[in-house]
Write a protein that holds these residues in place. Sequence first.
Motif, PDB file in Angstrom:
ATOM      1  N   MET A  34       0.857  -1.184   0.000  1.00  0.00           N
ATOM      2  CA  MET A  34       0.000   0.000   0.000  1.00  0.00           C
ATOM      3  C   MET A  34       0.887   1.225   0.000  1.00  0.00           C
ATOM      4  O   MET A  34       2.037   1.177   0.470  1.00  0.00           O
ATOM      5  CB  MET A  34      -0.919   0.019   1.215  1.00  0.00           C
ATOM      6  CG  MET A  34      -1.971  -1.066   1.187  1.00  0.00           C
ATOM      7  SD  MET A  34      -3.250  -0.821   2.438  1.00  0.00           S
ATOM      8  CE  MET A  34      -4.160   0.564   1.731  1.00  0.00           C
ATOM      9  N   THR A  57       9.510  -0.154   4.128  1.00  0.00           N
ATOM     10  CA  THR A  57       8.932   1.104   3.668  1.00  0.00           C
ATOM     11  C   THR A  57       9.839   1.777   2.641  1.00  0.00           C
ATOM     12  O   THR A  57      11.044   1.513   2.571  1.00  0.00           O
ATOM     13  CB  THR A  57       8.712   2.077   4.839  1.00  0.00           C
ATOM     14  OG1 THR A  57       9.959   2.272   5.521  1.00  0.00           O
ATOM     15  CG2 THR A  57       7.677   1.538   5.807  1.00  0.00           C
ATOM     16  N   ILE A  69       4.596   6.804   6.846  1.00  0.00           N
ATOM     17  CA  ILE A  69       3.488   5.941   6.448  1.00  0.00           C
ATOM     18  C   ILE A  69       3.276   4.887   7.514  1.00  0.00           C
ATOM     19  O   ILE A  69       4.238   4.372   8.099  1.00  0.00           O
ATOM     20  CB  ILE A  69       3.763   5.290   5.071  1.00  0.00           C
ATOM     21  CG1 ILE A  69       2.521   4.556   4.559  1.00  0.00           C
ATOM     22  CG2 ILE A  69       4.986   4.378   5.109  1.00  0.00           C
ATOM     23  CD1 ILE A  69       2.659   4.080   3.121  1.00  0.00           C
ATOM     24  N   SER A  70       2.022   4.577   7.787  1.00  0.00           N
ATOM     25  CA  SER A  70       1.714   3.541   8.776  1.00  0.00           C
ATOM     26  C   SER A  70       0.366   2.919   8.422  1.00  0.00           C
ATOM     27  O   SER A  70      -0.362   3.434   7.579  1.00  0.00           O
ATOM     28  CB  SER A  70       1.682   4.129  10.188  1.00  0.00           C
ATOM     29  OG  SER A  70       0.660   5.103  10.302  1.00  0.00           O
ATOM     30  N   ARG A  71       0.069   1.802   9.063  1.00  0.00           N
ATOM     31  CA  ARG A  71      -1.206   1.150   8.796  1.00  0.00           C
ATOM     32  C   ARG A  71      -1.753   0.529  10.066  1.00  0.00           C
ATOM     33  O   ARG A  71      -0.992   0.138  10.957  1.00  0.00           O
ATOM     34  CB  ARG A  71      -1.053   0.097   7.700  1.00  0.00           C
ATOM     35  CG  ARG A  71      -0.157  -1.060   8.039  1.00  0.00           C
ATOM     36  CD  ARG A  71       0.129  -1.914   6.812  1.00  0.00           C
ATOM     37  NE  ARG A  71      -1.078  -2.563   6.315  1.00  0.00           N
ATOM     38  CZ  ARG A  71      -1.139  -3.269   5.180  1.00  0.00           C
ATOM     39  NH1 ARG A  71      -0.053  -3.388   4.431  1.00  0.00           N
ATOM     40  NH2 ARG A  71      -2.250  -3.835   4.792  1.00  0.00           N
ATOM     41  N   ASN A  73      -3.948  -2.554  10.724  1.00  0.00           N
ATOM     42  CA  ASN A  73      -4.539  -3.719  10.057  1.00  0.00           C
ATOM     43  C   ASN A  73      -5.932  -4.034  10.587  1.00  0.00           C
ATOM     44  O   ASN A  73      -6.795  -4.490   9.833  1.00  0.00           O
ATOM     45  CB  ASN A  73      -3.626  -4.930  10.218  1.00  0.00           C
ATOM     46  CG  ASN A  73      -2.349  -4.792   9.418  1.00  0.00           C
ATOM     47  OD1 ASN A  73      -2.334  -4.193   8.345  1.00  0.00           O
ATOM     48  ND2 ASN A  73      -1.259  -5.333   9.940  1.00  0.00           N
ATOM     49  N   MET A  78      -4.806   2.956   6.301  1.00  0.00           N
ATOM     50  CA  MET A  78      -3.422   3.389   6.157  1.00  0.00           C
ATOM     51  C   MET A  78      -3.363   4.892   6.389  1.00  0.00           C
ATOM     52  O   MET A  78      -4.335   5.602   6.102  1.00  0.00           O
ATOM     53  CB  MET A  78      -2.917   3.069   4.749  1.00  0.00           C
ATOM     54  CG  MET A  78      -1.509   3.524   4.464  1.00  0.00           C
ATOM     55  SD  MET A  78      -0.953   3.072   2.811  1.00  0.00           S
ATOM     56  CE  MET A  78      -2.095   3.991   1.790  1.00  0.00           C
ATOM     57  N   TYR A  79      -2.240   5.345   6.906  1.00  0.00           N
ATOM     58  CA  TYR A  79      -2.082   6.762   7.224  1.00  0.00           C
ATOM     59  C   TYR A  79      -0.818   7.323   6.583  1.00  0.00           C
ATOM     60  O   TYR A  79       0.154   6.613   6.346  1.00  0.00           O
ATOM     61  CB  TYR A  79      -1.995   6.949   8.735  1.00  0.00           C
ATOM     62  CG  TYR A  79      -3.177   6.392   9.491  1.00  0.00           C
ATOM     63  CD1 TYR A  79      -3.137   5.117  10.041  1.00  0.00           C
ATOM     64  CD2 TYR A  79      -4.342   7.140   9.629  1.00  0.00           C
ATOM     65  CE1 TYR A  79      -4.220   4.593  10.717  1.00  0.00           C
ATOM     66  CE2 TYR A  79      -5.438   6.622  10.313  1.00  0.00           C
ATOM     67  CZ  TYR A  79      -5.365   5.344  10.851  1.00  0.00           C
ATOM     68  OH  TYR A  79      -6.442   4.834  11.519  1.00  0.00           O
ATOM     69  N   CYS A  95      -4.256   7.402  -2.543  1.00  0.00           N
ATOM     70  CA  CYS A  95      -3.986   6.136  -1.873  1.00  0.00           C
ATOM     71  C   CYS A  95      -4.010   5.038  -2.929  1.00  0.00           C
ATOM     72  O   CYS A  95      -4.855   5.062  -3.834  1.00  0.00           O
ATOM     73  CB  CYS A  95      -5.062   5.915  -0.818  1.00  0.00           C
ATOM     74  SG  CYS A  95      -5.078   4.293  -0.064  1.00  0.00           S
ATOM     75  N   SER A  97      -2.945   0.614  -3.787  1.00  0.00           N
ATOM     76  CA  SER A  97      -2.540  -0.689  -3.275  1.00  0.00           C
ATOM     77  C   SER A  97      -2.274  -1.639  -4.433  1.00  0.00           C
ATOM     78  O   SER A  97      -2.639  -1.367  -5.574  1.00  0.00           O
ATOM     79  CB  SER A  97      -3.606  -1.264  -2.344  1.00  0.00           C
ATOM     80  OG  SER A  97      -4.800  -1.529  -3.064  1.00  0.00           O
TER      81      SER A  97
END
Length: 116
Positions: A34, A57, A69-71, A73, A78-79, A95, A97
């Motif tokens: 992503m 990453t 970036i982070s997610r 789950n 996702m951020y 965004c 994926s």
Amino acid sequence: QVQLVESGGGLVQPGESLTLSCAASGNIWDLNAMGWWRQSPGKEREVVAAMKSGGSTYYHDSVKGRFRISRDNAQNTMYLQMISLQPDDTAVYLCASGHSWPDEYWGQGIQVNVSS
């Protein structure tokens, strides 16, 4: 089908921060990558940050040290945390994926404007 919906864009002043969110739904169970892209007038679309399921990453050189970036789950979200925003960061942020790279499925995009 995969649905990606961005939120959190807007207008900020130079030096300020903003966090974008991307909510994913649909057949996302086998998507291993992503990420966030951005596009501004007259420029090619560029990948800003990406994350793979193993945790690796990627960041564009222009945002290293400023974007993260982070997610989550559990929330399928996702951020993209952005600090020290500059006028050059003004763009539509998308965004995305995919199975090996985030370039198969796309959100609609959200505008980020950095201006004084």
